[in-house]
Motif scaffolding. Structure first.
Motif, PDB file in Angstrom:
ATOM      1  N   GLN A 182       0.840  -1.216   0.000  1.00 37.87           N
ATOM      2  CA  GLN A 182       0.000   0.000   0.000  1.00 37.87           C
ATOM      3  C   GLN A 182       0.872   1.262   0.000  1.00 37.87           C
ATOM      4  OE1 GLN A 182      -3.342  -0.128  -0.553  1.00 37.87           O
ATOM      5  NE2 GLN A 182      -2.897   2.042  -1.005  1.00 37.87           N
ATOM      6  N   ALA A 183       1.989   1.209   0.738  1.00 35.39           N
ATOM      7  CA  ALA A 183       2.886   2.379   0.766  1.00 35.39           C
ATOM      8  C   ALA A 183       3.477   2.627  -0.623  1.00 35.39           C
ATOM      9  CB  ALA A 183       4.002   2.151   1.779  1.00 35.39           C
ATOM     10  N   VAL A 184       3.788   1.542  -1.337  1.00 37.10           N
ATOM     11  CA  VAL A 184       4.313   1.686  -2.707  1.00 37.10           C
ATOM     12  C   VAL A 184       3.229   2.257  -3.617  1.00 37.10           C
ATOM     13  CG1 VAL A 184       5.095   0.393  -4.754  1.00 37.10           C
ATOM     14  CG2 VAL A 184       6.079  -0.098  -2.493  1.00 37.10           C
ATOM     15  N   TYR A 185       2.025   1.709  -3.514  1.00 35.20           N
ATOM     16  CA  TYR A 185       0.944   2.195  -4.390  1.00 35.20           C
ATOM     17  C   TYR A 185       0.651   3.681  -4.106  1.00 35.20           C
ATOM     18  CZ  TYR A 185       0.227  -2.872  -4.952  1.00 35.20           C
ATOM     19  OH  TYR A 185       0.406  -4.230  -5.183  1.00 35.20           O
ATOM     20  N   ASP A 186       0.680   4.050  -2.826  1.00 33.31           N
ATOM     21  CA  ASP A 186       0.428   5.467  -2.490  1.00 33.31           C
ATOM     22  C   ASP A 186       1.505   6.362  -3.099  1.00 33.31           C
ATOM     23  OD1 ASP A 186      -0.791   4.832   0.948  1.00 33.31           O
ATOM     24  OD2 ASP A 186      -1.712   4.586  -1.042  1.00 33.31           O
ATOM     25  N   TRP A 191       3.175  10.313  -7.472  1.00 39.98           N
ATOM     26  CA  TRP A 191       3.920  10.761  -8.658  1.00 39.98           C
ATOM     27  C   TRP A 191       2.980  10.895  -9.867  1.00 39.98           C
ATOM     28  CZ3 TRP A 191       8.415  13.084  -8.680  1.00 39.98           C
ATOM     29  CH2 TRP A 191       9.304  12.859  -7.607  1.00 39.98           C
ATOM     30  N   CYS A 192       2.001  10.003  -9.974  1.00 34.96           N
ATOM     31  CA  CYS A 192       1.047  10.119 -11.103  1.00 34.96           C
ATOM     32  C   CYS A 192       0.251  11.413 -10.984  1.00 34.96           C
ATOM     33  CB  CYS A 192       0.100   8.928 -11.127  1.00 34.96           C
ATOM     34  SG  CYS A 192       0.901   7.396 -11.605  1.00 34.96           S
ATOM     35  N   GLU A 193      -0.097  11.771  -9.774  1.00 34.33           N
ATOM     36  CA  GLU A 193      -0.841  13.018  -9.568  1.00 34.33           C
ATOM     37  C   GLU A 193       0.021  14.231  -9.895  1.00 34.33           C
ATOM     38  OE1 GLU A 193      -4.203  11.523  -9.440  1.00 34.33           O
ATOM     39  OE2 GLU A 193      -4.160  13.627  -8.811  1.00 34.33           O
ATOM     40  N   LYS A 194       1.340  14.064  -9.860  1.00 38.27           N
ATOM     41  CA  LYS A 194       2.226  15.172 -10.260  1.00 38.27           C
ATOM     42  C   LYS A 194       2.302  15.279 -11.779  1.00 38.27           C
ATOM     43  CE  LYS A 194       6.055  16.332  -8.234  1.00 38.27           C
ATOM     44  NZ  LYS A 194       5.741  17.667  -7.678  1.00 38.27           N
ATOM     45  N   GLY A 195       1.769  14.244 -12.470  1.00 38.09           N
ATOM     46  CA  GLY A 195       1.700  14.361 -13.928  1.00 38.09           C
ATOM     47  C   GLY A 195       2.685  13.506 -14.694  1.00 38.09           C
ATOM     48  N   ILE A 196       3.371  12.585 -14.021  1.00 42.11           N
ATOM     49  CA  ILE A 196       4.290  11.739 -14.801  1.00 42.11           C
ATOM     50  C   ILE A 196       3.477  10.798 -15.688  1.00 42.11           C
ATOM     51  CG2 ILE A 196       6.173  11.890 -13.124  1.00 42.11           C
ATOM     52  CD1 ILE A 196       4.470   8.645 -13.188  1.00 42.11           C
ATOM     53  N   ASP A 197       4.162  10.235 -16.699  1.00 42.73           N
ATOM     54  CA  ASP A 197       3.464   9.481 -17.734  1.00 42.73           C
ATOM     55  C   ASP A 197       3.802   8.007 -17.770  1.00 42.73           C
ATOM     56  OD1 ASP A 197       2.304  11.964 -19.116  1.00 42.73           O
ATOM     57  OD2 ASP A 197       4.461  12.389 -19.089  1.00 42.73           O
ATOM     58  N   GLU A 242      -2.488  -6.500  -8.816  1.00 43.11           N
ATOM     59  CA  GLU A 242      -3.012  -5.619  -7.751  1.00 43.11           C
ATOM     60  C   GLU A 242      -2.543  -4.183  -7.998  1.00 43.11           C
ATOM     61  OE1 GLU A 242      -1.153  -5.610  -3.707  1.00 43.11           O
ATOM     62  OE2 GLU A 242      -3.119  -6.368  -3.067  1.00 43.11           O
ATOM     63  N   MET A 243      -1.282  -4.032  -8.436  1.00 40.91           N
ATOM     64  CA  MET A 243      -0.733  -2.694  -8.717  1.00 40.91           C
ATOM     65  C   MET A 243      -1.525  -2.051  -9.858  1.00 40.91           C
ATOM     66  SD  MET A 243       3.029  -1.714 -10.165  1.00 40.91           S
ATOM     67  CE  MET A 243       4.000  -2.262  -8.751  1.00 40.91           C
ATOM     68  N   ARG A 244      -1.889  -2.883 -10.845  1.00 38.09           N
ATOM     69  CA  ARG A 244      -2.656  -2.348 -11.965  1.00 38.09           C
ATOM     70  C   ARG A 244      -4.018  -1.838 -11.465  1.00 38.09           C
ATOM     71  NH1 ARG A 244      -2.868  -0.946 -16.598  1.00 38.09           N
ATOM     72  NH2 ARG A 244      -0.706  -1.387 -17.089  1.00 38.09           N
ATOM     73  N   GLU A 245      -4.625  -2.621 -10.633  1.00 38.36           N
ATOM     74  CA  GLU A 245      -5.959  -2.268 -10.122  1.00 38.36           C
ATOM     75  C   GLU A 245      -5.887  -1.040  -9.204  1.00 38.36           C
ATOM     76  OE1 GLU A 245      -7.636  -5.757  -8.172  1.00 38.36           O
ATOM     77  OE2 GLU A 245      -8.413  -4.349  -6.660  1.00 38.36           O
ATOM     78  N   LYS A 246      -4.854  -0.995  -8.351  1.00 40.42           N
ATOM     79  CA  LYS A 246      -4.793   0.077  -7.339  1.00 40.42           C
ATOM     80  C   LYS A 246      -4.258   1.383  -7.921  1.00 40.42           C
ATOM     81  CE  LYS A 246      -5.380  -2.345  -3.286  1.00 40.42           C
ATOM     82  NZ  LYS A 246      -5.914  -1.947  -1.972  1.00 40.42           N
ATOM     83  N   VAL A 247      -3.402   1.296  -8.980  1.00 40.14           N
ATOM     84  CA  VAL A 247      -2.747   2.527  -9.470  1.00 40.14           C
ATOM     85  C   VAL A 247      -2.811   2.636 -10.991  1.00 40.14           C
ATOM     86  CG1 VAL A 247      -0.635   3.916  -9.486  1.00 40.14           C
ATOM     87  CG2 VAL A 247      -1.057   2.315  -7.589  1.00 40.14           C
TER      88      VAL A 247
END
Ligand code: TEU
Ligand code: CA
Length: 557
Positions: A182-186, A191-197, A242-247
């Motif tokens: 969960q800490a990794v997904y958060d 970083w995704c919210e900062k706009g990385i692609d 799970e990473m795909r689903e969570k992030v």
């Protein structure tokens, strides 16, 4: 074959930046983020679509940033978060995208999580890492680290050992702990919210450790192999889904896993079903080309055409229509491609660099260009262990040479050919001191051939390797057959020519590459009535391919 789903990450060309060696903006001898921002126009002129930047997060740099002590802070040597924001804005303003490196199989031993974890067995962070009791007064099992030595480090305080598949300063995170995941997904979401692609995922195939049994010990090896317990397990695939689903499913990202492994592994990781990653990096055409001894990649093996073609064609055929491929020859962990696969003599360097460029830009899959390969930069050929900065070299030296198991001159020869430092010498920008990389003292010596090989001169020379890459990249943007065409091998039994064709609709792209420094007989291209899209020679000799000659002809039926 079912029509492949179209996607921007299939149509793009990715350029990898190793920030430590790209451009130094403040004279401390280390590349930095502002140095990258200052050279975005150069990358725009080259025509690349995506920039993958190797780790720039807070790190004590035991492994040049692949040991992260704060996933949401910028390494002080590389700048500030404002510098990062400026770099990202500059990349987006030029219509390019940014892929960042995700290093979550392990953290740095200086990460607060590990500092807490090693405080004792009852630390709330103990299970963020993999601690085990020793066995018979030794480590919990016989596993060896990728960087020599045991994969276990004893902590005298608690008497337990912790797992590190790389250096002891890179303790493996315990992905079995949902709090770690969960800490990794958060962090990824942050970083995704900062706009990385997108994310390039460091040794992501190792995160699903399924047991801690002793591994098989190869002849001559000093340790057991952890791969059967750790690599490509069902658990790893479960975590990725799970990473795909969570992030990942919440953003439009390019995801590429550094998984090594076989085509069977790649079919699962990068399947068109989109359940895990978009694509993966295999290692069978680089680390896999060796003498099969206990020294692994350290060898004089070279890269004979038959072996390189056999691997690349197998990956092309096995994945086509089922999974998306990457195509690369260089990166920060591999020697310079023109030195390993081509010919870095003055006579043939540019020709063979262009021939290799043609290969990576006309095979099926997303091409990855490593900083400096677009100039034809070469190995630096260090001659003494003291010249190397890479921890991988020093650990191998200690394990094999200092113990008398391997002759020093042999190991230095292997290092000169294969070491990662070959790819980490500073980018060669111009003929000024230190090739324009820094006004200070570079952290690793600049290759002396920068007076002959540098971006400024090559941008002025229409026949340079740089402009050849620029043309190849442009071709990918204008010819669907290069991206989505099927792949069929040709001349599979040739010792000298690598040839294949790509088909889409009524278009056929035929590619012929002379892998050698000799003029060789080849009539494949003579009868073709079509448009020559690119070649590294202005004229051709019917019935032959000239030394390192590359030809790409488009025909329409
Ligand atoms: O590399 C993983 C890996 O395969 C290592 O064994 C290393 O690349 C080897 O030298 C290849 O011949 C990734 C990163 O790309 C590398 O830079 C890091 O050192 C490593 O993981 C640990 O994070
Ligand atoms: Ca700097």
């Amino acid at each position: 074959m079912e029509e492949m789903k179209r996607a921007w990450w299939k149509e793009c060309v990715v350029y990898q930046i190793y920030p430590r060696s790209f451009a130094d903006s403040n004279g401390d001898g280390l590349g930095d983020l502002n140095g990258i921002t200052a050279h975005l126009d150069y990358l725009k002129e080259l025509g690349v679509d995506v920039i993958w930047v190797s780790p720039f997060y807070a790190s004590p740099n035991y492994d040049n940033g692949y040991d992260i002590s704060d996933y949401r802070a910028i390494m002080k040597e590389f700048g500030t978060m404002e510098d990062f924001d400026r770099m990202l804005a500059g990349i987006h303003a030029r219509g390019m995208k940014l892929v960042i490196d995700l290093v979550v199989n392990h953290s740095s031993s200086e990460h607060p999580w590990f500092i807490e974890s090693r405080k004792g067995k009852d630390s709330p962070y103990r299970d963020y890492y993999i601690w085990r009791d020793g066995k018979e007064d030794g480590p919990p099992n016989n596993w060896g680290s990728c960087f020599s030595g045991s994969a276990w480090e004893k902590d005298e305080e608690s008497g337990q050992y912790y797992l590190h598949l790389f250096t002891p300063q890179q303790p493996d995170l315990n992905w079995a702990n949902p709090a770690v995941r969960q800490a990794v997904y958060d962090m990824m979401t942050w970083w995704c919210e900062k706009g990385i692609d997108g994310f390039r995922m460091d040794v992501i195939g190792m995160i699903g450790k399924e047991n801690f049994n002793d591994g098989p010990v190869a002849p001559g090896a000093l340790y057991g192999d952890f791969a059967p317990s750790c690599q490509h397990t069902a658990t790893t695939h479960r975590y990725l889904r799970e990473m795909r689903e969570k992030v990942l499913d919440h953003y439009d990202l390019l995801t590429v896993g550094e998984t090594s492994g076989t085509t069977d592994n790649a079919l699962v990781y990068a399947g068109e079903d989109g359940k895990e990653l978009n694509m993966v990096f295999g290692f069978e055409h680089n680390d896999g080309l060796n003498d099969g001894t206990e020294l692994g990649k350290w060898s004089d093996h070279g890269a004979p055409l038959r072996e390189v073609r056999s691997v690349l064609n197998r990956w092309q055929m096995a994945l086509q229509g089922k999974a998306w491929n990457t195509v690369y020859l260089g990166n920060h962990d591999q020697p310079r491609q023109v030195s390993r696969y081509g010919n870095d003599s003055e006579l043939f360097r540019a020709l063979s660099a262009k021939m290799l460029a043609t290969l990576i830009h006309t095979l099926r899959g997303t091409p990855y260009v490593y900083q400096g390969e677009e100039l034809g930069m070469t190995n630096i050929y260090f001659t003494d262990i003291s010249q190397y900065q890479d921890v991988e070299n020093h650990n191998a030296w200690r394990q094999w040479v200092e113990t008398g198991r391997v002759d020093a001159q042999d190991m230095l020869r292997y290092f000169a050919r294969i070491s990662r430092d070959n790819a980490r010498t500073p980018m060669q920008w111009n003929t000024e001191k230190n090739a324009g990389f820094t006004t200070g003292t570079p952290w690793l010596p600049v290759n002396r051939n920068y007076l002959l090989i540098n971006a400024e001169d090559e941008r002025k020379d229409p026949n340079s390797v740089f402009h050849y890459y620029r043309k190849l990249i442009a071709l990918r943007h204008t010819h669907d057959v290069i991206v989505y065409g099927t792949f069929s091998p040709l001349l599979e039994d040739s010792d000298t020519v690598y040839a294949y064709e790509r088909k889409l609709g009524n278009q056929t792209l035929t590619v012929a590459l002379n892998w050698t420094e000799k003029k060789v007989p080849c009539t494949l291209m003579d009868g073709l009535e079509g448009q020559e899209l690119i070649s590294n020679y202005p004229t051709h000799q019917p019935g032959f391919l000239q030394p390192y000659e590359a030809r790409v002809i488009l025909t329409e039926s």
